[in-house]
Design a protein around this motif. Structure first.
Motif, short mmCIF file in Angstrom:
data_model
loop_
_atom_site.label_atom_id
_atom_site.label_comp_id
_atom_site.label_asym_id
_atom_site.label_seq_id
_atom_site.Cartn_x
_atom_site.Cartn_y
_atom_site.Cartn_z
N LYS A 1 63.22 -3.57 52.32
CA LYS A 1 64.25 -3.81 52.27
C LYS A 1 65.16 -3.90 50.68
CE LYS A 1 68.78 -3.30 54.91
NZ LYS A 1 69.30 -2.84 55.99
N ALA B 1 58.78 3.78 47.97
CA ALA B 1 60.26 4.27 47.60
C ALA B 1 59.16 4.34 45.88
CB ALA B 1 61.43 3.83 47.53
N ARG C 1 67.43 -0.59 43.45
CA ARG C 1 68.30 0.33 43.46
C ARG C 1 70.01 0.32 42.96
NH1 ARG C 1 70.47 2.68 48.38
NH2 ARG C 1 71.29 1.10 48.37
N ASP C 2 70.07 -0.87 43.67
CA ASP C 2 71.55 -1.05 43.37
C ASP C 2 72.30 -1.69 42.21
OD1 ASP C 2 71.56 0.17 45.45
OD2 ASP C 2 72.77 -1.52 46.72
N PHE D 1 63.94 -2.55 47.63
CA PHE D 1 64.66 -1.78 47.55
C PHE D 1 65.71 -1.17 47.18
CE2 PHE D 1 67.00 1.71 48.95
CZ PHE D 1 66.42 3.37 47.87
N VAL E 1 66.37 7.22 42.36
CA VAL E 1 65.31 6.71 43.85
C VAL E 1 65.48 8.06 43.42
CG1 VAL E 1 64.41 6.85 45.85
CG2 VAL E 1 66.69 4.71 44.85
N TRP F 1 62.00 8.71 45.77
CA TRP F 1 61.70 9.11 47.07
C TRP F 1 61.30 7.62 47.73
CZ3 TRP F 1 58.86 7.79 50.84
CH2 TRP F 1 58.41 8.92 51.59
N GLY F 2 62.13 8.32 49.31
CA GLY F 2 62.74 6.89 50.24
C GLY F 2 63.49 6.66 49.97
N ASP F 3 63.71 5.40 50.55
CA ASP F 3 65.54 4.57 51.05
C ASP F 3 64.72 3.19 52.20
OD1 ASP F 3 64.92 4.98 54.57
OD2 ASP F 3 65.85 6.93 54.00
N GLU F 4 65.67 2.96 52.00
CA GLU F 4 65.68 1.03 52.03
C GLU F 4 65.23 1.17 53.75
OE1 GLU F 4 69.78 -0.74 53.67
OE2 GLU F 4 69.71 0.74 52.21
N GLU F 5 65.01 2.05 54.21
CA GLU F 5 64.03 1.75 55.73
C GLU F 5 62.73 2.56 55.47
OE1 GLU F 5 65.21 -0.32 58.00
OE2 GLU F 5 66.82 0.24 57.20
N SER F 6 62.17 3.67 54.31
CA SER F 6 61.08 4.17 54.18
C SER F 6 59.74 3.55 54.19
CB SER F 6 61.08 5.34 53.41
OG SER F 6 61.41 4.86 52.08
#
Length: 138
Positions: free
Chosen positions: A16, A40, A23-24, A19, A30, A32-37
């Motif tokens: 997390k 990514a 990203r930030d 990620f 991004v 594909w994906g997110d902070e929980e996937s």
């Protein structure tokens, strides 16, 4: 057979935070994906940068004896070209990233560099060419 490098995947323990860092802080889009996937992909311009939880990769690749952390340390560096090393360095430093080296001209290399680490300890170098036109057009 011809191989084509399409991705660089970091196997991270702290998915997390890693990620969010890419990203930030580094502002990668991004794909594909997110902070929980748990996985990514980021668009870096030339190849995809993937993050994958170490535990998930361990389910696919059998465990083998690994050298100690010291012997295994910094065998890979992520290197990113930027328009202005000093500006990016200040942004990263102000976000409490783990700074390794301050901006420094390296005339023998023809570049200015700075180094820091992502939340999982991966070494990152940012650079810009000395006396060369920036990456983006004005």
């Amino acid at each position: 057979m011809k191989l084509q490098l399409t991705h660089l995947r970091l196997l991270v323990s702290n998915y997390k935070d890693s990620f969010l860092f890419y990203r930030d802080l580094l502002k990668f889009d991004v794909d594909w994906g997110d902070e929980e996937s748990g996985y990514a992909e980021f668009n870096t311009g030339y190849l995809k940068l993937g993050l994958f939880k170490k535990e998930l990769m361990a389910e696919v690749v059998p465990r083998i004896e690994q050298p100690s952390y010291v012997a295994n340390r910094d065998k890979t560096v992520l290197i990113f070209a930027v328009d202005n090393v000093d500006e990016v360095y200040e942004q990263v430093k102000n976000q409490n990233a783990i700074v390794v080296t301050q901006p420094q001209d390296r005339p023998d290399w023809g570049i200015r560099t700075a180094h820091f680490r992502d939340p999982d300890g991966n070494l990152i170098e940012i650079y810009n060419n000395l006396g060369i036109v920036p990456l983006t057009e004005p």
